[in-house]
Design a protein around this motif. Structure first.
Motif, PDB file in Angstrom:
ATOM      1  N   GLU A 151       0.837  -1.196   0.000  1.00 49.74           N
ATOM      2  CA  GLU A 151       0.000   0.000   0.000  1.00 49.74           C
ATOM      3  C   GLU A 151       0.874   1.248   0.000  1.00 49.74           C
ATOM      4  O   GLU A 151       2.018   1.225   0.442  1.00 49.74           O
ATOM      5  CB  GLU A 151      -0.922  -0.006   1.217  1.00 49.74           C
ATOM      6  CG  GLU A 151      -1.907  -1.173   1.252  1.00 49.74           C
ATOM      7  CD  GLU A 151      -2.831  -1.122   2.461  1.00 49.74           C
ATOM      8  OE1 GLU A 151      -2.634  -0.220   3.309  1.00 49.74           O
ATOM      9  OE2 GLU A 151      -3.726  -1.967   2.560  1.00 49.74           O
ATOM     10  N   GLY A 152       0.302   2.347  -0.472  1.00 50.44           N
ATOM     11  CA  GLY A 152       1.032   3.606  -0.495  1.00 50.44           C
ATOM     12  C   GLY A 152       2.004   3.680  -1.654  1.00 50.44           C
ATOM     13  O   GLY A 152       2.117   2.757  -2.475  1.00 50.44           O
ATOM     14  N   LEU A 153       2.739   4.788  -1.727  1.00 49.27           N
ATOM     15  CA  LEU A 153       3.701   4.966  -2.806  1.00 49.27           C
ATOM     16  C   LEU A 153       4.871   4.011  -2.637  1.00 49.27           C
ATOM     17  O   LEU A 153       5.419   3.884  -1.549  1.00 49.27           O
ATOM     18  CB  LEU A 153       4.217   6.405  -2.814  1.00 49.27           C
ATOM     19  CG  LEU A 153       3.272   7.471  -3.372  1.00 49.27           C
ATOM     20  CD1 LEU A 153       3.874   8.858  -3.163  1.00 49.27           C
ATOM     21  CD2 LEU A 153       3.009   7.227  -4.843  1.00 49.27           C
ATOM     22  N   PRO A 154       5.298   3.352  -3.709  1.00 52.62           N
ATOM     23  CA  PRO A 154       6.459   2.456  -3.606  1.00 52.62           C
ATOM     24  C   PRO A 154       7.743   3.255  -3.451  1.00 52.62           C
ATOM     25  O   PRO A 154       7.812   4.446  -3.820  1.00 52.62           O
ATOM     26  CB  PRO A 154       6.436   1.708  -4.944  1.00 52.62           C
ATOM     27  CG  PRO A 154       5.742   2.645  -5.881  1.00 52.62           C
ATOM     28  CD  PRO A 154       4.719   3.370  -5.057  1.00 52.62           C
ATOM     29  N   SER A 155       8.783   2.613  -2.938  1.00 51.53           N
ATOM     30  CA  SER A 155      10.063   3.296  -2.734  1.00 51.53           C
ATOM     31  C   SER A 155      10.729   3.659  -4.050  1.00 51.53           C
ATOM     32  O   SER A 155      11.687   4.437  -4.074  1.00 51.53           O
ATOM     33  CB  SER A 155      11.007   2.414  -1.910  1.00 51.53           C
ATOM     34  OG  SER A 155      11.383   1.255  -2.634  1.00 51.53           O
ATOM     35  N   THR A 156      10.228   3.114  -5.158  1.00 50.45           N
ATOM     36  CA  THR A 156      10.786   3.425  -6.475  1.00 50.45           C
ATOM     37  C   THR A 156      10.234   4.728  -7.052  1.00 50.45           C
ATOM     38  O   THR A 156      10.683   5.165  -8.120  1.00 50.45           O
ATOM     39  CB  THR A 156      10.489   2.284  -7.461  1.00 50.45           C
ATOM     40  OG1 THR A 156       9.093   1.960  -7.409  1.00 50.45           O
ATOM     41  CG2 THR A 156      11.311   1.045  -7.113  1.00 50.45           C
ATOM     42  N   PHE A 157       9.279   5.352  -6.382  1.00 49.08           N
ATOM     43  CA  PHE A 157       8.751   6.633  -6.855  1.00 49.08           C
ATOM     44  C   PHE A 157       9.805   7.719  -6.675  1.00 49.08           C
ATOM     45  O   PHE A 157      10.348   7.903  -5.589  1.00 49.08           O
ATOM     46  CB  PHE A 157       7.479   7.001  -6.073  1.00 49.08           C
ATOM     47  CG  PHE A 157       6.958   8.381  -6.374  1.00 49.08           C
ATOM     48  CD1 PHE A 157       6.610   8.732  -7.672  1.00 49.08           C
ATOM     49  CD2 PHE A 157       6.829   9.323  -5.361  1.00 49.08           C
ATOM     50  CE1 PHE A 157       6.122  10.010  -7.946  1.00 49.08           C
ATOM     51  CE2 PHE A 157       6.351  10.589  -5.629  1.00 49.08           C
ATOM     52  CZ  PHE A 157       5.993  10.933  -6.929  1.00 49.08           C
ATOM     53  N   VAL A 158      10.099   8.445  -7.755  1.00 52.70           N
ATOM     54  CA  VAL A 158      11.057   9.553  -7.722  1.00 52.70           C
ATOM     55  C   VAL A 158      10.251  10.848  -7.791  1.00 52.70           C
ATOM     56  O   VAL A 158       9.752  11.219  -8.858  1.00 52.70           O
ATOM     57  CB  VAL A 158      12.052   9.481  -8.901  1.00 52.70           C
ATOM     58  CG1 VAL A 158      13.059  10.613  -8.813  1.00 52.70           C
ATOM     59  CG2 VAL A 158      12.762   8.127  -8.915  1.00 52.70           C
ATOM     60  N   PRO A 159      10.097  11.559  -6.665  1.00 53.35           N
ATOM     61  CA  PRO A 159       9.257  12.763  -6.648  1.00 53.35           C
ATOM     62  C   PRO A 159       9.713  13.802  -7.663  1.00 53.35           C
ATOM     63  O   PRO A 159      10.898  14.134  -7.737  1.00 53.35           O
ATOM     64  CB  PRO A 159       9.434  13.291  -5.218  1.00 53.35           C
ATOM     65  CG  PRO A 159       9.926  12.138  -4.417  1.00 53.35           C
ATOM     66  CD  PRO A 159      10.720  11.285  -5.356  1.00 53.35           C
ATOM     67  N   GLY A 160       8.783  14.284  -8.463  1.00 53.37           N
ATOM     68  CA  GLY A 160       9.067  15.352  -9.404  1.00 53.37           C
ATOM     69  C   GLY A 160       9.683  14.913 -10.718  1.00 53.37           C
ATOM     70  O   GLY A 160       9.926  15.754 -11.596  1.00 53.37           O
ATOM     71  N   ARG A 161       9.939  13.616 -10.879  1.00 54.04           N
ATOM     72  CA  ARG A 161      10.656  13.163 -12.068  1.00 54.04           C
ATOM     73  C   ARG A 161       9.934  13.527 -13.361  1.00 54.04           C
ATOM     74  O   ARG A 161      10.518  14.137 -14.253  1.00 54.04           O
ATOM     75  CB  ARG A 161      10.902  11.650 -11.997  1.00 54.04           C
ATOM     76  CG  ARG A 161      11.664  11.103 -13.198  1.00 54.04           C
ATOM     77  CD  ARG A 161      12.099   9.658 -12.992  1.00 54.04           C
ATOM     78  NE  ARG A 161      10.984   8.758 -12.707  1.00 54.04           N
ATOM     79  CZ  ARG A 161      11.108   7.439 -12.562  1.00 54.04           C
ATOM     80  NH1 ARG A 161      12.298   6.877 -12.669  1.00 54.04           N
ATOM     81  NH2 ARG A 161      10.061   6.685 -12.300  1.00 54.04           N
ATOM     82  N   ASN A 162       8.676  13.167 -13.468  1.00 51.25           N
ATOM     83  CA  ASN A 162       7.976  13.456 -14.711  1.00 51.25           C
ATOM     84  C   ASN A 162       7.645  14.935 -14.878  1.00 51.25           C
ATOM     85  O   ASN A 162       7.505  15.420 -16.007  1.00 51.25           O
ATOM     86  CB  ASN A 162       6.714  12.601 -14.819  1.00 51.25           C
ATOM     87  CG  ASN A 162       7.023  11.167 -15.200  1.00 51.25           C
ATOM     88  OD1 ASN A 162       8.089  10.868 -15.732  1.00 51.25           O
ATOM     89  ND2 ASN A 162       6.098  10.258 -14.907  1.00 51.25           N
ATOM     90  N   ILE A 163       7.527  15.650 -13.782  1.00 57.47           N
ATOM     91  CA  ILE A 163       7.351  17.103 -13.877  1.00 57.47           C
ATOM     92  C   ILE A 163       8.564  17.710 -14.567  1.00 57.47           C
ATOM     93  O   ILE A 163       8.446  18.507 -15.507  1.00 57.47           O
ATOM     94  CB  ILE A 163       7.175  17.729 -12.484  1.00 57.47           C
ATOM     95  CG1 ILE A 163       5.910  17.199 -11.805  1.00 57.47           C
ATOM     96  CG2 ILE A 163       7.129  19.252 -12.576  1.00 57.47           C
ATOM     97  CD1 ILE A 163       5.771  17.621 -10.356  1.00 57.47           C
ATOM     98  N   LEU A 164       9.744  17.317 -14.104  1.00 59.40           N
ATOM     99  CA  LEU A 164      10.989  17.839 -14.666  1.00 59.40           C
ATOM    100  C   LEU A 164      11.195  17.343 -16.090  1.00 59.40           C
ATOM    101  O   LEU A 164      11.512  18.126 -17.000  1.00 59.40           O
ATOM    102  CB  LEU A 164      12.164  17.423 -13.778  1.00 59.40           C
ATOM    103  CG  LEU A 164      13.554  17.920 -14.188  1.00 59.40           C
ATOM    104  CD1 LEU A 164      13.618  19.433 -14.139  1.00 59.40           C
ATOM    105  CD2 LEU A 164      14.627  17.305 -13.282  1.00 59.40           C
ATOM    106  N   PHE A 165      11.016  16.043 -16.312  1.00 59.35           N
ATOM    107  CA  PHE A 165      11.292  15.455 -17.620  1.00 59.35           C
ATOM    108  C   PHE A 165      10.403  16.058 -18.711  1.00 59.35           C
ATOM    109  O   PHE A 165      10.874  16.416 -19.793  1.00 59.35           O
ATOM    110  CB  PHE A 165      11.107  13.945 -17.582  1.00 59.35           C
ATOM    111  CG  PHE A 165      12.160  13.195 -16.815  1.00 59.35           C
ATOM    112  CD1 PHE A 165      13.164  13.852 -16.132  1.00 59.35           C
ATOM    113  CD2 PHE A 165      12.143  11.804 -16.787  1.00 59.35           C
ATOM    114  CE1 PHE A 165      14.140  13.155 -15.421  1.00 59.35           C
ATOM    115  CE2 PHE A 165      13.119  11.100 -16.082  1.00 59.35           C
ATOM    116  CZ  PHE A 165      14.110  11.772 -15.404  1.00 59.35           C
TER     117      PHE A 165
END
Length: 231
Positions: free
Chosen positions: A89-103
């Protein structure tokens, strides 16, 4: 001349998007981001695939500042990559905050430079890992903001948004590149090319999707065509 920029990691999803874009646009540029990711082999894989598939250009951008800010198992060796857990449950540890915003923002600047009308990304809401920046709502909101901020129309395309993994395999097969996707891409969170480690969440989704597609190719292919509008 119709031009597009593909946000390109060398994984299954972005490579499938690149293959389709090469059939639909006159000129396709790839942009890959070096953010100090754990599985850095993906940069070499992306470079090789962009060249072999026929992209007009492949640019690797240094955005390692993201690594300093975003704590994730994909940016920190000290945080283990989780195995697949259907009950997590919840966000996995593989989530990189802001990655797609920046990309997507930087890819839009690049699109402005090369006069591309579209930025293509392989994000998917149907069969994803719980990442909030893979949602259709997010992509459309950022697209609107970028268009306003640059005073120029640029279209974010998400060819895989409503496809499950089996249908993504079908799309690769439709374009005659299923073996390329299976053997040459790098999707595994542990950085193993092809079928990967077989243990992480990315490998699990990929393998299950392939098995589902192989079990009933006609039905899955038909579903993919219906969702994408391909003939």
């Amino acid at each position: 001349m119709k031009r597009a920029v593909v946000v390109f990691s060398g994984g299954q999803d972005s490579t499938t998007c690149l293959i389709q874009a090469l059939h639909q646009y006159d000129e396709v540029h790839c942009v890959t981001f070096d953010y100090g990711q754990r599985h850095r082999a993906e940069i070499d894989v992306a470079s090789a695939l962009a060249t072999s598939l026929g992209a007009r250009a492949h640019k690797v951008l240094d955005v390692t500042l993201l690594n300093e800010l975003a704590v994730s198992s994909l940016t920190r060796d000290s945080i283990p990559v989780p195995d697949y857990d259907p009950d997590a449950e919840g966000l996995p540890s593989t989530f990189v905050p802001g990655r797609n915003i920046l990309f997507l923002t930087l890819a839009s600047v690049y699109a402005y430079q090369v006069q591309a009308e579209a930025v293509i990304t392989g994000v998917c809401e149907t069969d994803f890992s719980g990442y909030p920046d893979c949602r259709d709502e997010f992509v459309k909101a950022l697209n609107h903001a970028v268009t306003l901020g640059m005073a120029r129309d640029v279209r974010f395309e998400t060819p895989l948004m409503w496809l499950n993994k089996a249908e993504t395999w079908a799309l690769a097969d439709y374009w005659g590149k299923l073996d390329v996707i299976r053997q040459q891409t790098l999707t595994c969170y542990n950085g193993i090319q092809g079928d990967g480690c077989g243990e992480c969440a990315a490998c699990h989704l990929r393998a299950n999707g392939l098995s589902e597609y192989q079990a009933d190719r006609p039905a899955v292919m038909a579903a993919m065509k219906q969702k994408t509008g391909l003939k």
